[in-house]
Design an enzyme around this catalytic site. Structure first.
Site, PDB file in Angstrom:
ATOM      1  N   ASP A 419       0.827  -1.205   0.000  1.00 43.72           N
ATOM      2  CA  ASP A 419       0.000   0.000   0.000  1.00 43.72           C
ATOM      3  C   ASP A 419       0.863   1.257   0.000  1.00 43.72           C
ATOM      4  O   ASP A 419       1.923   1.309   0.619  1.00 43.72           O
ATOM      5  CB  ASP A 419      -0.888  -0.029   1.257  1.00 43.72           C
ATOM      6  CG  ASP A 419      -1.772   1.180   1.371  1.00 43.72           C
ATOM      7  OD1 ASP A 419      -2.631   1.376   0.493  1.00 43.72           O
ATOM      8  OD2 ASP A 419      -1.604   1.949   2.340  1.00 43.72           O
ATOM      9  N   GLU A 472       1.179  -0.534  -5.124  1.00 47.28           N
ATOM     10  CA  GLU A 472       0.216   0.540  -5.400  1.00 47.28           C
ATOM     11  C   GLU A 472       1.051   1.825  -5.490  1.00 47.28           C
ATOM     12  O   GLU A 472       1.396   2.422  -4.472  1.00 47.28           O
ATOM     13  CB  GLU A 472      -0.829   0.661  -4.292  1.00 47.28           C
ATOM     14  CG  GLU A 472      -1.897   1.689  -4.633  1.00 47.28           C
ATOM     15  CD  GLU A 472      -2.440   2.441  -3.428  1.00 47.28           C
ATOM     16  OE1 GLU A 472      -3.475   3.116  -3.573  1.00 47.28           O
ATOM     17  OE2 GLU A 472      -1.831   2.389  -2.339  1.00 47.28           O
TER      18      GLU A 472
END
Length: 735
Positions: A419, A472
């Site tokens: 993330d 990401e």
């Protein structure tokens, strides 16, 4: 007559602890309790000392229960000391009594250390890749006794104790031994059993007692709002997924079908009373659902322990513990194993970018900025009000790298989606001038974070063949998914945030205006093969007022569904692996909320059920036809057929794979039916219409080509004359 608290008559006993040391033991302030408590050599014999608050009398026992001495009250209440009839060191037990009864306890100070010099060496070097077996709480048999070994890194603490029900949460009772070379505190606590709640009581360098801290390496935690760690038993799970793991260890994932179902485990389904499904209950429904729907992977939003439900797991306080919301850790292992046995992979969202500042967590862990930077310009994240890991500290890098390895080893996960990578790569991420500190070269790149990501990827890929890591990353940082030895960050894949942004921007426009924004859908092919991309339609697109995918679509009800069906067909034909957030496969209307389950009752409506059928069929076509997946990440797998028909908002291309039949994909993003529309074809002959998003089974109007078309030569090229249904995507393969 002796005054209370004075030293005993040394001539009488010869071993009484001086008052200042005794008081230090009783207050939990002694610098080295292992040097005075437990079994100690004394004048050609041995003595024992124990601190047992509440006891009136204490007898010393061997492990087999043989009495070997009676201890006398020491200089302070609770301290007992005396000679023992022993000639060599060994673990002790004590039989304590008071007016209310008797009890036995093991003596943690009669045991030697568990960690050794090689652990110190590799920990100090930052190269220890088994930290999760060394730090935290581990039930073991040590020197013939069952108990739990506790170890925690807190180099700047004056004192660290482990506390729990086993010692009445009294920080004076299990003061730990400091391994000064590496700043790790450890103790073996006999008789402590799995299931026991515990925390660490830490005295900081300024002498102040900190809020009790959860164990950074805990493998299990209490259910919120409680925040203690729990001693976890070994998983003791007999895995049956060797065939699955062998397969993925031998293939190139870039050339395999990957259609990912992104799931928030707390809101996919819930019980009627609103309570969470357990891991086992989730497995019983989620795994068959994914098989039926044709998804190859489940990607869970973070499953690590976190205190606050609306954080969706992205503010984790227990990186090594599957959340107690869903039961014991063994249940998660069973879910992963069950998925693997039917060929479904499991990917976890992983959050090494930041952590919350909850008092029981990592923040100010030993009274200093230990895991984070002290300077808020480096150590505080303004977007999320969280702390940022200090990637320049080798112990912090080791903590995170070991966590990635832990999930791969302990739970056999197939991948980690990392993330917020962009927030890690740039020192000025979401900061104004003057709010960040340049790197050593004066630049904005976080060189320490870059090194961490490379080290993490190298360690994961080196030790766990078949795993994938996915970034990401929303910027144009080069070579995110290139190997480290080629100057890349080492990820296997990168989320294609540009695809998500551009295509949703295009699809949200009224069809009458789309011809002016044709490049929104063609531009992505300029960089589609610069990275190994995953095409995400993630949870981020259906929260915070953005609405669901269905509500983003323009037009009346029929057109909304038609637009979304055409969009899914476009995406599944486009190069790149696929990811779809839960609920969007049946066109959930409402914005997603973590506080309730999906709107499964939508499936009573044929339009929603048709959408679900469409996604199922797209997944199965994508997996069955190598042309749709085997060159997702390579330019030879894509060929434009029509890229410039902006007037009609039509796009057509062919997908290829070596030795396989091609697939032609055509999208018409207007509500007009185009008849006798000529499409250049990569080969002559009969082509079957294998997918039509306007089919009646999906809720469409049923326009199409009666199942097949035959090409002809026109102006020296091979063409097919097609009927393009309104707001629809077609796929064709040779007859």
């Amino acid at each position: 007559m002796k005054q209370k608290g004075t030293v005993r008559d040394a001539d009488k006993t010869g071993f009484s602890l001086p008052v200042d040391e005794a008081e230090a033991i009783a207050s939990g302030a002694h610098a080295d309790p292992f040097s005075v408590l437990g079994l100690q050599d004394h004048q050609k014999g041995m003595i024992a000392r124990a601190f047992i608050p509440g006891a009136d009398a204490v007898q010393v026992l061997t492990l087999v229960g043989e009495p070997v001495g009676q201890l006398e009250q020491g200089a302070v209440a609770g301290l007992f000391e005396g000679r023992v009839n022993l000639k060599q060191r060994q673990p002790l037990r004590y039989s304590a009594t008071n007016a209310t009864g008797a009890w036995q306890i093991g003596d943690p100070y009669s045991f030697g250390p568990v960690l050794g010099p090689m652990d110190d060496y590799f920990i100090a070097e930052g190269s220890h890749l088994r930290l999760f077996d060394k730090l935290g709480a581990h039930p073991i048999t040590h020197e013939g006794v069952e108990g739990v070994h506790f170890a925690v890194w807190a180099p700047n603490a004056r004192r660290v104790s482990v506390v729990g029900d086993f010692n009445d949460w009294d920080g004076r009772r299990h003061v730990m031994r400091k391994r000064s070379d590496v700043g790790i505190w450890e103790i073996f606590a006999p008789d402590v059993k799995p299931g026991t709640a515990y925390k660490f009581e830490i005295i900081g360098p300024d002498g102040q007692k900190l809020p009790l801290k959860a164990d950074p390496y805990a493998r299990r935690a209490e259910f919120r709002p409680a925040t203690a760690s729990i001693v976890a038993a070994g998983l003791d799970h007999e895995w049956g997924d060797q065939a699955h793991r062998d397969h993925w260890s031998k293939v190139d994932p870039r050339r395999q079908p990957m259609s990912v179902y992104e799931v928030h485990p707390g809101s996919w389904r819930r019980h009627d009373d609103g309570s969470f499904f357990s891991w086992d209950q989730m497995a019983a429904e989620l795994i068959p659902y994914c098989v039926e729907m044709g998804f190859t992977h489940i990607e869970f939003l973070p499953v690590s322990e976190h205190p606050y439900d609306p954080s969706w797991g992205y503010q984790t306080t227990g990186l090594y513990a599957p959340s107690a919301r869903f039961g014991e850790p063994a249940g998660f292992a069973r879910l992963v194993d069950g998925a693997h046995q039917v060929g479904v992979g499991v990917i976890l969202d992983w959050v090494p970018a930041h952590f919350p500042t909850d008092a029981h967590g990592l923040s100010n862990f030993d009274g200093t900025a230990l895991y984070e930077h002290a300077d808020p310009r480096q150590g505080f994240h303004p977007d999320w009000n969280t702390a940022i890991y200090n990637f320049g500290r080798r112990e912090v890098v080791s903590f995170l790298v070991n966590n990635a390895l832990f999930w791969a080893e302990a739970y056999h996960v197939d991948g980690l989606r990392v993330d917020a990578v962009a927030s890690m790569l740039y020192l000025d991420y979401s900061r104004k001038e003057g709010e960040w500190i340049p790197n050593k070269d004066g630049g904005r790149e976080n060189l320490e974070a870059v090194n961490f990501l490379r080290e993490m990827n190298k360690a994961v890929y080196a030790t766990h063949p078949g795993i994938v890591t996915i970034a990401e990353e929303s910027t144009s940082w080069p070579k995110v998914s290139a190997p480290v030895h080629e100057g890349g960050l080492g990820f296997g894949f990168k989320w294609n945030m540009g695809f998500m942004h551009d295509t949703l921007s295009y699809m949200s426009r009224d069809p009458i205006h789309r011809k002016h924004h044709h490049d929104d859908l063609t531009f992505g092919l300029l960089y589609a093969f610069s990275e190994n991309f995953v095409l995400p339609l993630s949870h981020d697109e259906v929260v915070h007022g953005k609405g669901s995918l269905l509500t983003k679509m323009p037009g009346d009800e029929w057109q909304k569904f038609a637009n979304l069906r055409a969009y899914y067909g476009f995406m599944w034909g486009y190069p790149g692996k696929k990811l779809l957030f839960m609920g969007q496969e049946f066109a959930q209307r409402g914005e997603w909320s973590e506080a309730r389950q999906l709107d499964w009752d939508h499936l009573d409506d044929p339009r929603h059920h048709g959408m679900q059928n469409l996604v199922r069929d797209l997944n199965k076509l994508y997996a069955r036809l190598p042309a749709l997946h085997a060159r997702d990440c390579e330019p030879e797998g894509f060929e434009w057929l029509i890229a410039d028909d902006s007037a009609n908002s039509v796009f057509a291309w062919a997908r290829h794979a070596p030795g396989e039949m091609p697939v032609v994909v055509i999208s018409n993003f207007t509500p007009n039916v185009h008849t006798s529309y000529l499409v250049p074809m990569p080969a002559g002959g009969t082509w079957r219409e294998i997918f039509n998003s306007d089919a009646t089974i999906y809720g469409g109007s049923g326009k199409g080509n009666m199942g097949e078309v035959t090409t002809r030569l026109e102006d020296g090229r091979t063409v097919a004359e097609l009927t393009l249904p309104p707001l629809a995507t077609l796929m064709l393969t040779p007859g």
